[in-house]
Design a protein around this motif. Structure first.
Motif, PDB file in Angstrom:
ATOM      1  N   MET A   1       0.839  -1.170   0.000  1.00 14.01           N
ATOM      2  CA  MET A   1       0.000   0.000   0.000  1.00 14.01           C
ATOM      3  C   MET A   1       0.885   1.233   0.000  1.00 14.01           C
ATOM      4  SD  MET A   1      -2.797  -0.920   2.863  1.00 14.01           S
ATOM      5  CE  MET A   1      -3.990  -2.179   2.583  1.00 14.01           C
ATOM      6  N   THR A   2       0.782   2.053  -0.979  1.00  7.26           N
ATOM      7  CA  THR A   2       1.609   3.245  -1.051  1.00  7.26           C
ATOM      8  C   THR A   2       0.861   4.483  -0.594  1.00  7.26           C
ATOM      9  OG1 THR A   2       0.994   3.576  -3.353  1.00  7.26           O
ATOM     10  CG2 THR A   2       3.011   2.319  -2.908  1.00  7.26           C
ATOM     11  N   ALA A   3      -0.457   4.435  -0.565  1.00  7.31           N
ATOM     12  CA  ALA A   3      -1.256   5.579  -0.143  1.00  7.31           C
ATOM     13  C   ALA A   3      -1.235   5.693   1.384  1.00  7.31           C
ATOM     14  CB  ALA A   3      -2.691   5.409  -0.639  1.00  7.31           C
ATOM     15  N   VAL A   4      -1.687   6.842   1.873  1.00 10.16           N
ATOM     16  CA  VAL A   4      -1.835   7.025   3.306  1.00 10.16           C
ATOM     17  C   VAL A   4      -2.942   6.097   3.783  1.00 10.16           C
ATOM     18  CG1 VAL A   4      -2.462   8.643   5.130  1.00 10.16           C
ATOM     19  CG2 VAL A   4      -1.048   9.416   3.216  1.00 10.16           C
ATOM     20  N   VAL A   5      -2.643   5.298   4.787  1.00  5.46           N
ATOM     21  CA  VAL A   5      -3.585   4.308   5.286  1.00  5.46           C
ATOM     22  C   VAL A   5      -3.956   4.652   6.723  1.00  5.46           C
ATOM     23  CG1 VAL A   5      -3.903   1.882   5.869  1.00  5.46           C
ATOM     24  CG2 VAL A   5      -2.653   2.503   3.805  1.00  5.46           C
ATOM     25  N   LEU A   6      -5.239   4.593   7.002  1.00  4.80           N
ATOM     26  CA  LEU A   6      -5.734   4.746   8.359  1.00  4.80           C
ATOM     27  C   LEU A   6      -6.242   3.381   8.816  1.00  4.80           C
ATOM     28  CD1 LEU A   6      -7.902   7.958   7.920  1.00  4.80           C
ATOM     29  CD2 LEU A   6      -5.571   7.816   8.784  1.00  4.80           C
ATOM     30  N   ALA A   7      -6.220   3.144  10.115  1.00  5.16           N
ATOM     31  CA  ALA A   7      -6.764   1.902  10.662  1.00  5.16           C
ATOM     32  C   ALA A   7      -7.750   2.254  11.761  1.00  5.16           C
ATOM     33  CB  ALA A   7      -5.650   1.027  11.210  1.00  5.16           C
ATOM     34  N   THR A   8      -8.881   1.563  11.753  1.00  4.94           N
ATOM     35  CA  THR A   8      -9.890   1.743  12.792  1.00  4.94           C
ATOM     36  C   THR A   8     -10.307   0.376  13.311  1.00  4.94           C
ATOM     37  OG1 THR A   8     -11.730   1.722  11.199  1.00  4.94           O
ATOM     38  CG2 THR A   8     -10.776   3.876  11.764  1.00  4.94           C
ATOM     39  N   ALA A   9     -10.832   0.357  14.527  1.00  3.32           N
ATOM     40  CA  ALA A   9     -11.305  -0.894  15.117  1.00  3.32           C
ATOM     41  C   ALA A   9     -12.195  -0.560  16.300  1.00  3.32           C
ATOM     42  CB  ALA A   9     -10.133  -1.750  15.567  1.00  3.32           C
ATOM     43  N   GLY A  10     -12.913  -1.582  16.783  1.00  3.32           N
ATOM     44  CA  GLY A  10     -13.775  -1.344  17.926  1.00  3.32           C
ATOM     45  C   GLY A  10     -14.477  -2.586  18.395  1.00  3.32           C
ATOM     46  N   TYR A  11     -15.714  -2.399  18.862  1.00  2.00           N
ATOM     47  CA  TYR A  11     -16.481  -3.481  19.476  1.00  2.00           C
ATOM     48  C   TYR A  11     -17.070  -4.465  18.473  1.00  2.00           C
ATOM     49  CZ  TYR A  11     -15.972  -1.609  24.119  1.00  2.00           C
ATOM     50  OH  TYR A  11     -15.440  -1.199  25.303  1.00  2.00           O
ATOM     51  N   ASP A  12     -16.948  -4.188  17.184  1.00  2.00           N
ATOM     52  CA  ASP A  12     -17.495  -5.121  16.185  1.00  2.00           C
ATOM     53  C   ASP A  12     -16.516  -6.239  15.816  1.00  2.00           C
ATOM     54  OD1 ASP A  12     -15.658  -3.693  14.687  1.00  2.00           O
ATOM     55  OD2 ASP A  12     -17.073  -3.108  13.134  1.00  2.00           O
TER      56      ASP A  12
ATOM     57  N   ILE B   1     -10.937  -5.006  12.316  1.00  2.00           N
ATOM     58  CA  ILE B   1      -9.967  -3.945  12.051  1.00  2.00           C
ATOM     59  C   ILE B   1     -10.152  -3.576  10.592  1.00  2.00           C
ATOM     60  CG2 ILE B   1      -7.526  -3.330  11.960  1.00  2.00           C
ATOM     61  CD1 ILE B   1      -7.083  -5.682  13.996  1.00  2.00           C
ATOM     62  N   ARG B   2     -10.297  -2.299  10.330  1.00  2.00           N
ATOM     63  CA  ARG B   2     -10.480  -1.842   8.947  1.00  2.00           C
ATOM     64  C   ARG B   2      -9.319  -0.933   8.552  1.00  2.00           C
ATOM     65  NH1 ARG B   2     -15.644  -2.097  11.077  1.00  2.00           N
ATOM     66  NH2 ARG B   2     -17.116  -3.301   9.824  1.00  2.00           N
ATOM     67  N   PHE B   3      -8.812  -1.180   7.342  1.00  2.00           N
ATOM     68  CA  PHE B   3      -7.766  -0.346   6.769  1.00  2.00           C
ATOM     69  C   PHE B   3      -8.418   0.526   5.702  1.00  2.00           C
ATOM     70  CE2 PHE B   3      -5.652  -4.019   8.485  1.00  2.00           C
ATOM     71  CZ  PHE B   3      -4.483  -3.521   9.016  1.00  2.00           C
ATOM     72  N   TRP B   4      -8.154   1.814   5.759  1.00  2.00           N
ATOM     73  CA  TRP B   4      -8.786   2.782   4.865  1.00  2.00           C
ATOM     74  C   TRP B   4      -7.729   3.513   4.057  1.00  2.00           C
ATOM     75  CZ3 TRP B   4     -14.145   3.207   5.219  1.00  2.00           C
ATOM     76  CH2 TRP B   4     -14.721   2.626   6.351  1.00  2.00           C
ATOM     77  N   GLU B   5      -8.005   3.727   2.788  1.00  2.00           N
ATOM     78  CA  GLU B   5      -7.186   4.619   1.971  1.00  2.00           C
ATOM     79  C   GLU B   5      -7.709   6.025   2.253  1.00  2.00           C
ATOM     80  OE1 GLU B   5      -7.137   5.453  -2.538  1.00  2.00           O
ATOM     81  OE2 GLU B   5      -5.933   3.646  -2.180  1.00  2.00           O
ATOM     82  N   ALA B   6      -6.880   6.845   2.862  1.00  2.00           N
ATOM     83  CA  ALA B   6      -7.335   8.140   3.369  1.00  2.00           C
ATOM     84  C   ALA B   6      -7.864   9.063   2.275  1.00  2.00           C
ATOM     85  CB  ALA B   6      -6.204   8.827   4.131  1.00  2.00           C
ATOM     86  N   SER B   7      -7.180   9.139   1.159  1.00  2.00           N
ATOM     87  CA  SER B   7      -7.578  10.103   0.138  1.00  2.00           C
ATOM     88  C   SER B   7      -8.917   9.771  -0.516  1.00  2.00           C
ATOM     89  CB  SER B   7      -6.500  10.224  -0.941  1.00  2.00           C
ATOM     90  OG  SER B   7      -6.298   8.965  -1.561  1.00  2.00           O
ATOM     91  N   SER B   8      -9.215   8.486  -0.657  1.00  5.52           N
ATOM     92  CA  SER B   8     -10.469   8.101  -1.314  1.00  5.52           C
ATOM     93  C   SER B   8     -11.571   7.739  -0.317  1.00  5.52           C
ATOM     94  CB  SER B   8     -10.228   6.899  -2.234  1.00  5.52           C
ATOM     95  OG  SER B   8      -9.913   5.747  -1.470  1.00  5.52           O
ATOM     96  N   ARG B   9     -11.196   7.608   0.973  1.00  6.29           N
ATOM     97  CA  ARG B   9     -12.149   7.207   2.020  1.00  6.29           C
ATOM     98  C   ARG B   9     -12.740   5.822   1.772  1.00  6.29           C
ATOM     99  NH1 ARG B   9     -15.019  12.653   1.230  1.00  6.29           N
ATOM    100  NH2 ARG B   9     -13.371  14.045   1.871  1.00  6.29           N
ATOM    101  N   VAL B  10     -11.969   4.958   1.118  1.00 12.14           N
ATOM    102  CA  VAL B  10     -12.417   3.608   0.788  1.00 12.14           C
ATOM    103  C   VAL B  10     -11.770   2.614   1.751  1.00 12.14           C
ATOM    104  CG1 VAL B  10     -12.313   1.785  -0.970  1.00 12.14           C
ATOM    105  CG2 VAL B  10     -12.802   4.139  -1.633  1.00 12.14           C
ATOM    106  N   CYS B  11     -12.585   1.712   2.295  1.00 17.33           N
ATOM    107  CA  CYS B  11     -12.063   0.629   3.120  1.00 17.33           C
ATOM    108  C   CYS B  11     -11.434  -0.401   2.179  1.00 17.33           C
ATOM    109  CB  CYS B  11     -13.176  -0.009   3.946  1.00 17.33           C
ATOM    110  SG  CYS B  11     -12.592  -1.351   4.996  1.00 17.33           S
ATOM    111  N   THR B  12     -10.131  -0.607   2.304  1.00 14.70           N
ATOM    112  CA  THR B  12      -9.408  -1.486   1.390  1.00 14.70           C
ATOM    113  C   THR B  12      -9.190  -2.886   1.948  1.00 14.70           C
ATOM    114  OG1 THR B  12      -7.305  -0.656   2.246  1.00 14.70           O
ATOM    115  CG2 THR B  12      -8.205   0.432   0.285  1.00 14.70           C
ATOM    116  N   ARG B  13      -9.410  -3.065   3.246  1.00 14.98           N
ATOM    117  CA  ARG B  13      -9.171  -4.374   3.860  1.00 14.98           C
ATOM    118  C   ARG B  13      -9.870  -4.439   5.203  1.00 14.98           C
ATOM    119  NH1 ARG B  13      -3.192  -5.991   5.961  1.00 14.98           N
ATOM    120  NH2 ARG B  13      -3.626  -8.056   6.783  1.00 14.98           N
ATOM    121  N   THR B  14     -10.424  -5.581   5.508  1.00 11.21           N
ATOM    122  CA  THR B  14     -11.028  -5.823   6.820  1.00 11.21           C
ATOM    123  C   THR B  14     -10.445  -7.106   7.386  1.00 11.21           C
ATOM    124  OG1 THR B  14     -13.081  -4.746   6.148  1.00 11.21           O
ATOM    125  CG2 THR B  14     -13.198  -6.184   8.064  1.00 11.21           C
TER     126      THR B  14
END
Length: 103
Positions: A1-12, A15-28
């Protein structure tokens, strides 16, 4: 992954990986046995640590073909914090069991 990646997670339990510029979840990635309490990305952006109950698991950020952790460490209670040292030679975690561990 060369783009800026964000990661989120929680009670569900995911873990979700997001491409920041497109706001698309690229991996769960499913975190099977508990909610995710904390996340930390290594300074070089290659690894993600995720803490739950009672495990801290490390995932390869770039390897999108698998959701298996590359390492796993355990506490006796909920992991509350985790992080990497700058050169990734060790990982720390803390827990509701009253311990701080260096792996």
């Amino acid at each position: 992954m060369t783009a800026v990646v964000l990661a989120t997670a929680g009670y569900d339990h995911k873990i979700r990986f997001w491409e920041a510029s497109s706001r698309v979840c690229t991996r769960t990635v499913r975190y099977p046995d508990s909610q995710v309490n904390c996340l930390a990305i290594s300074d070089d952006k290659l690894f993600l640590a995720a803490g739950g109950n009672p495990h801290v698991r490390v995932f390869d950020v770039a390897h999108t073909q698998t959701s298996a952790p590359v390492a796993e460490f355990s506490h006796a209670g909920n992991a509350t914090a985790c992080g990497f040292c700058r050169d990734r030679s060790w990982l720390f975690s803390s827990s509701e069991d009253g311990t701080v561990k260096i792996w």
